[in-house]
Write a protein that holds these residues in place. Structure first.
Motif, short mmCIF file in Angstrom:
data_model
loop_
_atom_site.label_atom_id
_atom_site.label_comp_id
_atom_site.label_asym_id
_atom_site.label_seq_id
_atom_site.Cartn_x
_atom_site.Cartn_y
_atom_site.Cartn_z
N ALA A 71 0.83 -1.21 0.00
CA ALA A 71 0.00 0.00 0.00
C ALA A 71 0.86 1.26 0.00
N MET A 72 1.95 1.24 0.77
CA MET A 72 2.83 2.41 0.83
C MET A 72 3.53 2.64 -0.50
N VAL A 73 3.93 1.56 -1.16
CA VAL A 73 4.59 1.69 -2.46
C VAL A 73 3.62 2.25 -3.50
N VAL A 74 2.39 1.76 -3.47
CA VAL A 74 1.38 2.25 -4.41
C VAL A 74 1.16 3.76 -4.23
N LYS A 75 1.09 4.20 -2.98
CA LYS A 75 0.89 5.63 -2.72
C LYS A 75 2.14 6.43 -3.10
N ALA A 76 3.31 5.88 -2.78
CA ALA A 76 4.56 6.59 -3.06
C ALA A 76 4.75 6.83 -4.56
N LEU A 77 4.36 5.84 -5.37
CA LEU A 77 4.53 5.94 -6.82
C LEU A 77 3.27 6.44 -7.52
N ASN A 78 2.22 6.68 -6.71
CA ASN A 78 0.95 7.18 -7.26
C ASN A 78 0.45 6.27 -8.39
N LEU A 79 0.43 4.97 -8.12
CA LEU A 79 0.03 4.00 -9.12
C LEU A 79 -1.49 3.90 -9.23
N ASN A 80 -1.98 3.75 -10.42
CA ASN A 80 -3.41 3.57 -10.67
C ASN A 80 -3.79 2.13 -10.34
N THR A 81 -4.76 1.94 -9.46
CA THR A 81 -5.14 0.59 -9.02
C THR A 81 -6.38 0.04 -9.72
N THR A 82 -6.91 0.76 -10.69
CA THR A 82 -8.14 0.32 -11.35
C THR A 82 -7.85 -0.62 -12.52
N ASN A 83 -8.75 -1.56 -12.70
CA ASN A 83 -8.71 -2.48 -13.84
C ASN A 83 -7.42 -3.28 -13.95
N ARG A 84 -6.86 -3.63 -12.81
CA ARG A 84 -5.66 -4.47 -12.84
C ARG A 84 -6.08 -5.94 -12.94
N PRO A 85 -5.31 -6.77 -13.64
CA PRO A 85 -5.69 -8.18 -13.77
C PRO A 85 -5.62 -8.92 -12.44
N ASN A 86 -6.47 -9.90 -12.27
CA ASN A 86 -6.48 -10.71 -11.06
C ASN A 86 -5.20 -11.54 -11.00
N PRO A 87 -4.39 -11.40 -9.95
CA PRO A 87 -3.13 -12.14 -9.86
C PRO A 87 -3.32 -13.63 -9.58
N GLN A 88 -4.56 -14.02 -9.28
CA GLN A 88 -4.90 -15.44 -9.11
C GLN A 88 -4.13 -16.12 -7.99
N PHE A 89 -4.03 -15.47 -6.84
CA PHE A 89 -3.40 -16.09 -5.69
C PHE A 89 -4.42 -16.90 -4.91
N LYS A 90 -3.97 -18.00 -4.32
CA LYS A 90 -4.87 -18.89 -3.58
C LYS A 90 -5.41 -18.26 -2.31
N ASP A 91 -4.66 -17.33 -1.72
CA ASP A 91 -5.05 -16.79 -0.42
C ASP A 91 -5.72 -15.43 -0.47
N ILE A 92 -6.06 -14.94 -1.66
CA ILE A 92 -6.80 -13.69 -1.77
C ILE A 92 -7.87 -13.83 -2.85
N SER A 93 -8.89 -13.00 -2.74
CA SER A 93 -9.95 -12.95 -3.74
C SER A 93 -10.32 -11.49 -3.95
N ARG A 94 -11.23 -11.24 -4.86
CA ARG A 94 -11.64 -9.86 -5.12
C ARG A 94 -12.30 -9.20 -3.92
N SER A 95 -12.76 -10.01 -2.98
CA SER A 95 -13.38 -9.45 -1.78
C SER A 95 -12.36 -9.20 -0.66
N THR A 96 -11.12 -9.59 -0.88
CA THR A 96 -10.07 -9.38 0.12
C THR A 96 -9.75 -7.90 0.25
N VAL A 97 -9.65 -7.43 1.48
CA VAL A 97 -9.27 -6.03 1.70
C VAL A 97 -7.87 -5.81 1.14
N GLY A 98 -7.75 -4.83 0.27
CA GLY A 98 -6.46 -4.53 -0.35
C GLY A 98 -6.21 -5.29 -1.64
N PHE A 99 -7.25 -5.94 -2.15
CA PHE A 99 -7.08 -6.71 -3.39
C PHE A 99 -6.55 -5.84 -4.52
N ASP A 100 -7.10 -4.63 -4.67
CA ASP A 100 -6.68 -3.74 -5.75
C ASP A 100 -5.22 -3.36 -5.63
#
Length: 218
Positions: A71-100
Motif C-alpha cells: 500500500a505504501m509503495v502504491v501511494k509513493a509511486l501514485n500507481l493507478n489501481t483500477t482495472n488491474r488483472p487478477n493475480p490469481q493467488f490462492k489466499d486472496i480474492s476480489r473481496s479481500t481487503v487490499g485486493f486492488d
C-alpha cells in the motif's frame, strides 16, 4: 485595498494550512523530536503515504506486513489501481481487503507470490524490502565493494541488497551484517522508502552516520 485584503486573507489561509500540516506531522505520541527516523516519517506523512494508529501512535518498532508495504509503495509511486488483472493467488480474492493494491503491485512486477499465494499478512523481511525497493524504483545497477557477513553472493537477494548500498539507501548494521531474514519495522521502511523517493526526485544524500553507529538500523 480590496485586492490587498483578499491577498492577506489568502496568505493567512495558506499559512494556517502549512502550520497545521507541520504540527500534525509531529503529533505521533511515540515519535519524539529527537527520534532517529522522525524526519523520514514526517516526510512520508506529509505526502499521505503513511499514517498512524487511531490511538495517536505511529508504532515505529512494529513489523511491516506485506500488504502494508504494498500500500505504501502504491501511494509513493501514485500507481493507478483500477482495472488491474487478477493475480490469481490462492489466499486472496476480489473481496479481500487490499485486493486492488495487491493486484497493482503484482501487475507492476514489484511483488511476487510464493507457491501460488501472496501472504498479505506475513511480515516483510529486510531482504524482501530490498528487492521491493529495487523493483519499485527501477534502480540503476551500481557496483559496490561493501559486503555483509550474513549475505553471500549466492543468496537470492544479494544483488538487491548490494544495489541499495550502491545507491546509499542502506549501509547495514555496525557489525557488518544486513540481517536479511529479520522483519522490517515501520521506522526502517519509512527510512528506506524516503531515501528511494528522494533519490528519484534527485535529492540524494548519505545515511546519518551518527544514527547508524548508535542505533544500527540500516
Amino acid at each position: 485595498m480590496k485586492k490587498l485584503g483578499f491577498l492577506v486573507i489568502v496568505a493567512s489561509i495558506v499559512s494556517s494550512l502549512l502550520f497545521g500540516l507541520t504540527i500534525q506531522a509531529a503529533t505521533f505520541k511515540d515519535i519524539p523530536n529527537n527520534f532517529w527516523a522522525k524526519s523520514e516519517i514526517d516526510y512520508l506523512f506529509g505526502k499521505n503515504i503513511i499514517s498512524g494508529y487511531p490511538n495517536g501512535n505511529f508504532g515505529p518498532n512494529d513489523n511491516v506486513k506485506r500488504i502494508d508495504a504494498a500500500a505504501m509503495v502504491v501511494k509513493a509511486l501514485n500507481l493507478n489501481t483500477t482495472n488491474r488483472p487478477n493475480p490469481q493467488f490462492k489466499d486472496i480474492s476480489r473481496s479481500t481487503v487490499g485486493f486492488d493494491v495487491i493486484a497493482t503491485v503484482v501487475d507492476e512486477g514489484i511483488f511476487t507470490g510464493t507457491d501460488g499465494s501472496f501472504y498479505p499478512n506475513k511480515t516483510l523481511t529486510r531482504a524482501e524490502m530490498a528487492a521491493i525497493i529495487n523493483r519499485a524504483f527501477k534502480l540503476e545497477k551500481k557496483s559496490t565493494k561493501v559486503t555483509f557477513k550474513d549475505v553471500n553472493s549466492k543468496f537470492w537477494g544479494y544483488l538487491d541488497i548490494q544495489n541499495l548500498v550502491g545507491h546509499k539507501i542502506t549501509e547495514g548494521f555496525p557489525n557488518n551484517t544486513f540481517q536479511p531474514s529479520n522483519p522490517t519495522t515501520r521506522a526502517q521502511f519509512s527510512v528506506f522508502l524516503t531515501r528511494a523517493l528522494k533519490g528519484k526526485e534527485g535529492n540524494t544524500g548519505t545515511p546519518d552516520k551518527d544514527s547508524f553507529e548508535v542505533i544500527g538500523i540500516y
